[in-house]
Design a protein around this motif. Structure first.
Motif, short mmCIF file in Angstrom:
data_model
loop_
_atom_site.label_atom_id
_atom_site.label_comp_id
_atom_site.label_asym_id
_atom_site.label_seq_id
_atom_site.Cartn_x
_atom_site.Cartn_y
_atom_site.Cartn_z
N PRO A 6 0.82 -1.22 0.00
CA PRO A 6 0.00 0.00 0.00
C PRO A 6 0.86 1.27 0.00
CG PRO A 6 -0.10 -1.12 2.13
CD PRO A 6 0.56 -2.05 1.18
N ASN A 7 0.57 2.17 -0.93
CA ASN A 7 1.24 3.47 -1.01
C ASN A 7 2.74 3.42 -1.22
OD1 ASN A 7 -1.22 4.94 -0.43
ND2 ASN A 7 -0.99 4.11 1.65
N ILE A 8 3.24 2.30 -1.74
CA ILE A 8 4.68 2.16 -1.94
C ILE A 8 4.92 1.86 -3.41
CG2 ILE A 8 6.72 0.79 -1.35
CD1 ILE A 8 5.89 2.04 1.15
N VAL A 9 5.83 2.60 -4.03
CA VAL A 9 6.18 2.31 -5.41
C VAL A 9 7.55 1.63 -5.42
CG1 VAL A 9 6.52 3.26 -7.71
CG2 VAL A 9 4.91 4.36 -6.12
N LEU A 10 7.56 0.37 -5.77
CA LEU A 10 8.79 -0.41 -5.69
C LEU A 10 9.57 -0.33 -6.98
CD1 LEU A 10 7.36 -3.57 -3.89
CD2 LEU A 10 8.98 -1.92 -2.92
N ALA A 11 10.89 -0.22 -6.85
CA ALA A 11 11.77 -0.26 -8.02
C ALA A 11 12.62 -1.52 -7.90
CB ALA A 11 12.68 0.97 -8.02
N PRO A 12 12.85 -2.21 -9.02
CA PRO A 12 13.62 -3.45 -8.94
C PRO A 12 15.08 -3.21 -8.56
CG PRO A 12 13.08 -2.93 -11.24
CD PRO A 12 12.37 -1.92 -10.39
N ALA A 27 5.15 6.91 8.41
CA ALA A 27 3.82 6.28 8.52
C ALA A 27 3.66 5.18 7.48
CB ALA A 27 2.73 7.35 8.36
N HIS A 28 4.06 5.47 6.24
CA HIS A 28 3.91 4.47 5.19
C HIS A 28 4.87 3.30 5.37
CE1 HIS A 28 1.96 7.86 2.79
NE2 HIS A 28 1.03 6.94 2.98
N TRP A 29 6.06 3.62 5.89
CA TRP A 29 7.06 2.58 6.15
C TRP A 29 6.50 1.56 7.14
CZ3 TRP A 29 10.44 1.42 10.44
CH2 TRP A 29 11.62 0.72 10.12
N ARG A 30 5.98 2.10 8.23
CA ARG A 30 5.41 1.25 9.28
C ARG A 30 4.19 0.49 8.75
NH1 ARG A 30 3.47 -0.48 14.38
NH2 ARG A 30 2.96 -1.61 14.34
N ALA A 31 3.35 1.17 8.00
CA ALA A 31 2.13 0.53 7.48
C ALA A 31 2.47 -0.59 6.50
CB ALA A 31 1.23 1.57 6.81
N ALA A 32 3.49 -0.36 5.68
CA ALA A 32 3.88 -1.40 4.72
C ALA A 32 4.43 -2.62 5.45
CB ALA A 32 4.92 -0.84 3.74
N CYS A 33 5.20 -2.36 6.51
CA CYS A 33 5.73 -3.49 7.30
C CYS A 33 4.58 -4.27 7.93
CB CYS A 33 6.68 -2.99 8.39
SG CYS A 33 8.25 -2.39 7.73
N GLU A 34 3.59 -3.54 8.40
CA GLU A 34 2.45 -4.20 9.03
C GLU A 34 1.70 -5.05 7.99
OE1 GLU A 34 0.20 -1.58 11.44
OE2 GLU A 34 -1.24 -3.13 12.00
N HIS A 35 1.55 -4.49 6.82
CA HIS A 35 0.89 -5.21 5.73
C HIS A 35 1.62 -6.54 5.45
CE1 HIS A 35 -1.29 -5.55 1.88
NE2 HIS A 35 -0.16 -6.06 1.43
N VAL A 36 2.95 -6.46 5.39
CA VAL A 36 3.75 -7.66 5.12
C VAL A 36 3.59 -8.66 6.26
CG1 VAL A 36 6.11 -8.53 4.91
CG2 VAL A 36 5.39 -6.52 3.59
N LEU A 75 13.84 4.20 5.12
CA LEU A 75 13.19 5.30 5.83
C LEU A 75 14.24 6.36 6.15
CD1 LEU A 75 10.86 6.51 7.57
CD2 LEU A 75 11.70 5.08 9.43
N ARG A 76 13.94 7.62 5.79
CA ARG A 76 14.82 8.72 6.19
C ARG A 76 14.52 9.10 7.63
NH1 ARG A 76 15.33 13.33 1.54
NH2 ARG A 76 15.81 11.89 -0.16
N VAL A 77 15.57 9.21 8.42
CA VAL A 77 15.39 9.56 9.83
C VAL A 77 16.06 10.91 10.05
CG1 VAL A 77 15.96 8.88 12.18
CG2 VAL A 77 15.36 7.14 10.50
N PRO A 78 15.30 11.91 10.51
CA PRO A 78 15.88 13.26 10.62
C PRO A 78 17.06 13.30 11.59
CG PRO A 78 13.55 13.23 11.31
CD PRO A 78 13.90 11.85 10.93
N GLN A 79 18.05 14.12 11.20
CA GLN A 79 19.26 14.24 12.00
C GLN A 79 18.98 14.79 13.40
OE1 GLN A 79 22.22 16.30 9.76
NE2 GLN A 79 23.47 16.79 11.56
N ASP A 80 18.05 15.76 13.48
CA ASP A 80 17.82 16.38 14.79
C ASP A 80 16.80 15.61 15.64
OD1 ASP A 80 15.92 16.92 12.97
OD2 ASP A 80 15.86 19.10 13.27
N ALA A 81 16.15 14.63 15.08
CA ALA A 81 15.24 13.78 15.87
C ALA A 81 15.37 12.35 15.38
CB ALA A 81 13.79 14.27 15.72
#
Ligand code: SF4
Lengths: 519, 172
Positions: A6-12, A27-36, A75-81
C-alpha cells in the motif's frame, strides 16, 4: 512479478535474486511493514546508516521477505530527531537488530506510545561511550576510548525457589563466547536470557575502509563455518551492482562448494549431537567422515573450509575430470555411510530418549519469532531460498526441502540427515551438468550509490548481504546478516521447561553463530 | 547394537601416525608425546579461549579432536577451567568486549602459563586489524609464547605450535 504494498512504489534491484526497494515516510514505512507481517511475510534484516553527508540525516532499512522475493524499505530519519517507528511489535526479531542499530548509528526505535521498547545496549558493552556511534561517518575507526564499566541489567525472575545461574562469556569447551543467564527451579529451566556481542569486532566499520573487491575476503570471515555462503552472498550483491554475470560453470562450482560446506557442518553437528547423548561412537564416525571431506577440499580446491574460493565475478578454483570422479565417488560412499549411521541413530534407544520432545520449538513460535533456516524447517516451515525463490543454478536442480513438524532436538537431527542426503545428490547432479565457461568474468564499474543484495541459503539458514557502492570502487555501506539473529531468540523459547543438563544438547541442535551476529 | 558393531568393524582404526597431506605430523606427534611426558609427567592440560575469532579457527580445534589426530593418545586434554590449564590456546583478534575476560582467564591460569595464539588474527589481527572494537593480535593483551599463522592454521600446524611452546618452556 512486482509485489504490491500500500502506497509504496517499488523499483527493482538488479541481481541474481528477485528484489525491490522503495523509500517511504515513517507512517507508510510502518504501514507497509504491518501489511507484510499480516500477509505472512517476515523481516529478514534491519540496519541503519549515516546519510548526513548527503543531507538526508540517517536511514533505516527494513529488509522484508514476501512471496515474490526481497523488499528493502528505506526510511529517512531526521538528524535532529533520530527516531523511527518500532517494528519489534510486528516482528519480534527486530528487537535486537534495533538495539544494535542504536549502538552503532544512534537511531532509536519508538513505540506508538513514545517509549523505547528495550533501551539496553546490545553490541556496546563499554568499549565505546553511549554517545559515540561507530557507524557514523565522522567516527574514527581507529578511535579508542577508556573501557567503561559494563552494567548490563538482566531481567530478574522472582518467585519461590528460583535460582539464577550465570554462564560465560568464556565457556568450558571449544565454544564461542556469549553469556547465558538461566533462571531455574530445581532442575527445571524457567527462563533463559542470552547476552551476546562479546565478539563484536567492528566488521561493518571495517568494510567502509575496503574496496568493494577487497570486501569479499572480509565477508568470508564473518562466520567461518559459513564462509562459502557469505562469500557467495557478497559476490552476488557486488555482481548485482556491477552487472557482472558469472558463467554457468562458475555458478555450478559455487553450488558445489556451498553443498560441501553444508555436508561438512551437518556431519560435524551430527557427531557432536551423538556425543552429547553418550554415543561417542557417533562422534568418532561423523568426525572421521568430516575430516575426509575437509582433506578432499584441501586437495581439490586448496582450502579445507573453502575460504576465498568464491570471488566477485566467479570462482578461484575448478574441477577436472579426475577431480569430478573423486567427488562423485566420495558422495556415493558418504551416502552409504550416512545411511548406516542414520539407522543407528534412529534405532538407538538412549539417543531417542534424550532427543524426542527435548528443546521443542513449536511451529507457531517459530513463525511468530521469524525463525529461519534449518531450525525453521525442523519446526514445520519448509522455507529454503534454494527452492524458493530459487537462485541460479539451483533453479535447474529443484532441490528437495527437508522438513519436520516436531521442532525438537530429534527433528533437527532428522532434518540434518535429510539435508545431507539431498546435498550429496545435488553434488552429483551439479558435477554431471557442469557447463564449460570461464572461472571468472571482469566486474565492470560500480557507480557510486548503486545498491546490491545477496541472498544464499547456507547450512544454518539464509545469509544476506546488502551492499552499497561508494566513490572510486570503495564500500559505502555493507550489512551482512546472519540467520543467527533470528534464531538466537528462538533458543530462549525452546529451552523453557527443559532440565538444565539438556541445555548443551539443545544449544548444539541449533548450533548458532556468535561471530555472525556480533559483527 | 549389532549395526553399531558392524560399522565399527567396517571402519576399523583410522587414527594415523602419518596422514598423507601432513607428512610432518608423525614427527610432531612423536616429539609432542615425548616432551609432554618428560616435562609434565602427565597429560598437558589445554584451555581454549575464543577472544573474538570468526569461528574458523575453532573448526580446526574441533577437527583436532577427530579420531585422525588422537589427541588423548598424545597426552593432551582440553580442560574446562583455566585453573587446571598448563596452556591457553587463544583464537581470534581480541575483541574489546572480550579483553577483560581474556585477561582474567590468563590471571587465573597457574604457571607455566603457556600461551599459543592461533591464526592470522591471533598473530597480527588478521582481516579485522585494530579498531575501536578490536585490540588486534593476542600479544597486545597478554604475553604470547608462540603464534601460529594460517587462516585457519591446519590441525598439524596447531599441534606444532603447542609442541614449540612446551619445548621452549622446557628449555627455558
Ligand atoms: S585466522 Fe582466519 S579462520 Fe582464524 S579467526 Fe581469523 S579469520 Fe577466522
Amino acid at each position: 512479478m512486482t509485489p504490491t504494498l500500500p502506497n509504496i512504489v517499488l523499483a527493482p534491484v538488479s541481481g541474481a535474486v528477485p528484489a525491490w526497494r522503495a523509500e517511504a515516510d515513517a507512517a507508510h514505512w510502518r504501514a507497509a511493514c504491518e501489511h507484510v507481517a499480516q500477509a505472512g511475510g517476515r523481516l529478514a534484516a534491519l540496519w541503519a546508516s549515516d546519510e548526513r553527508a548527503r543531507g538526508t540525516g540517517y536511514r533505516v532499512c527494513a529488509l522484508l521477505v514476501v512471496h515474490e522475493g526481497l523488499v528493502c524499505l528505506e526510511l529517512r530519519v531526521p538528524q535532529d530527531a533520530p527516531v523511527y517507528p518500532d517494528l519489534a511489535a510486528l516482528f519480534p526479531a527486530a528487537g535486537r537488530m534495533q538495539r544494535a542499530a542504536f549502538d552503532l548509528v544512534g537511531v532509536r526505535a519508538l513505540r506508538p506510545e513514545g517509549d523505547v521498547p528495550d533501551p539496553r545496549p546490545w553490541l556496546r558493552h563499554g568499549a565505546w561511550p553511549e554517545d559515540a556511534f561507530p557507524l557514523r561517518r565522522d567516527f574514527e575507526a581507529a578511535g579508542t576510548f577508556p573501557t567503561e564499566l559494563d552494567r548490563y541489567r538482566f531481567v530478574k525472575v522472582e518467585g519461590e525457589g528460583v535460582h539464577e545461574i550465570p554462564v560465560g562469556p568464556v565457556h568450558a569447551g571449544t565454544i564461542e563466547p556469549g553469556h547465558f543467564r538461566f533462571s531455574i527451579v530445581g532442575e527445571k529451566l524457567l527462563r533463559l536470557e542470552e547476552r551476546l556481542g562479546y565478539k563484536h569486532k567492528g566488521i561493518e566499520k571495517r568494510f567502509t575502509a575496503l574496496s568493494l573487491e577487497d570486501g569479499a575476503r572480509l565477508a568470508g570471515r564473518i562466520s567461518g563455518d559459513s564462509t562459502v555462503a557469505y562469500a557467495w552472498a557478497y559476490a552476488m550483491a557486488l555482481e548485482g551492482i556491477t552487472g557482472a554475470q558469472p558463467s554457468a560453470r562458475a555458478l555450478g562450482l559455487r553450488a558445489l562448494l556451498l553443498e560441501r560446506e553444508r555436508v561438512a557442518n551437518h556431519l560435524g553437528d551430527l557427531g557432536y549431537l551423538g556425543n552429547d547423548c553418550a554415543l561417542a561412537f557417533g562422534f568418532a564416525q561423523f568426525w572421521r567422515m568430516k575430516e575426509d571431506l575437509l582433506r578432499a577440499n584441501q586437495a581439490l580446491f586448496g582450502h579445507r573450509y573453502l575460504m576465498d574460493r568464491i570471488v566477485p565475478g566467479g570462482v578461484r578454483c575448478d574441477v577436472d575430470a579426475a577431480g569430478a570422479k573423486r567427488l562423485v565417488g566420495e558422495a556415493l560412499r558418504l551416502k552409504d555411510e550416512l545411511r548406516a549411521m542414520r539407522s543407528i541413530y534412529y534405532n538407538h534407544a538412549g539417543l531417542q530418549d534424550r532427543c524426542i520432545t527435548t528443546g521443542r520449538l513449536t511451529p507457531r513460535n517459530a513463525a511468530r519469532l521469524g525463525v529461519v533456516g534449518l531450525a525453521a524447517r525442523a519446526s514445520g516451515h519448509a522455507m529454503d531460498a534454494r527452492a524458493h525463490p530459487g537462485f541460479a543454478p539451483y533453479d535447474r536442480f529443484s532441490p528437495k526441502v527437508a522438513s519436520h513438524r516436531n521442532g525438537d532436538v530429534a527433528a533437527r537431527i532428522v532434518v540434518r540427515f535429510e539435508e545431507a542426503f539431498e546435498s550429496l545428490r545435488l553434488q552429483r547432479v551439479i558435477l554431471e551438468q557442469l557447463a564449460d565457461g570461464p572461472r571468472q568474468v571482469p566486474l565492470g564499474a560500480a557507480p557510486e550509490g548503486a545498491f546490491g543484495l545477496g541472498w544464499v541459503e547456507g547450512w544454518r539458514g539464509e545469509v544476506i548481504v546488502a551492499l552499497e557502492a561508494g566513490a572510486d570502487g570503495r564500500t559505502r555501506r555493507c550489512h551482512p546478516h546472519d540467520p543467527s539473529w533470528q534464531n538466537w531468540p528462538a533458543l530462549e523459547h525452546a529451552v523453557i521447561g527443559n532440565i538444565v543438563p539438556d541445555f548443551p544438547l539443545i544449544n548444539k541442535s541449533f548450533n548458532l553463530s556468535y561471530s555472525g551476529q556480533d559483527l | 547394537m549389532y549395526r553399531l558393531l558392524k560399522q565399527i568393524a567396517k571402519v576399523g582404526i583410522v587414527t594415523e601416525a602419518a596422514p598423507a597431506p601432513d607428512a610432518s605430523l608423525r614427527a610432531i606427534a612423536q616429539r609432542l608425546d615425548d616432551v609432554v611426558l618428560k616435562h609434565f609427567g602427565r597429560a598437558l592440560a589445554i584451555r581454549h579461549v575464543d577472544a573474538g575469532s570468526c569461528n574458523g579457527c575453532e573448526l580446526e580445534i574441533h577437527a583436532l579432536n577427530s579420531p585422525y589426530y588422537n589427541l588423548e593418545g598424545l597426552g593432551i586434554k582440553f580442560v574446562a577451567s583455566p585453573r587446571h590449564a598448563d596452556l591457553l590456546l587463544v583464537t581470534g583478534p581480541v575483541a574489546r568486549n572480550m579483553e577483560e575476560a581474556l585477561r582474567r582467564t590468563y590471571d587465573a591460569t597457574p604457571e607455566p602459563k603457556l600461551v599459543v595464539a592461533i591464526g592470522d588474527c591471533g598473530c597480527d589481527g588478521g582481516v579485522f586489524g585494530e579498531s575501536y572494537a578490536s585490540r588486534g593480535r593476542v600479544a597486545n593483551v597478554i604475553p604470547v609464547d608462540v603464534a601460529v599463522p594460517g587462516c585457519p592454521p591446519s590441525p598439524a600446524a596447531i599441534l606444532q605450535g603447542i609442541l614449540t611452546a612446551v619445548d621452549a618452556c622446557r628449555a627455558g
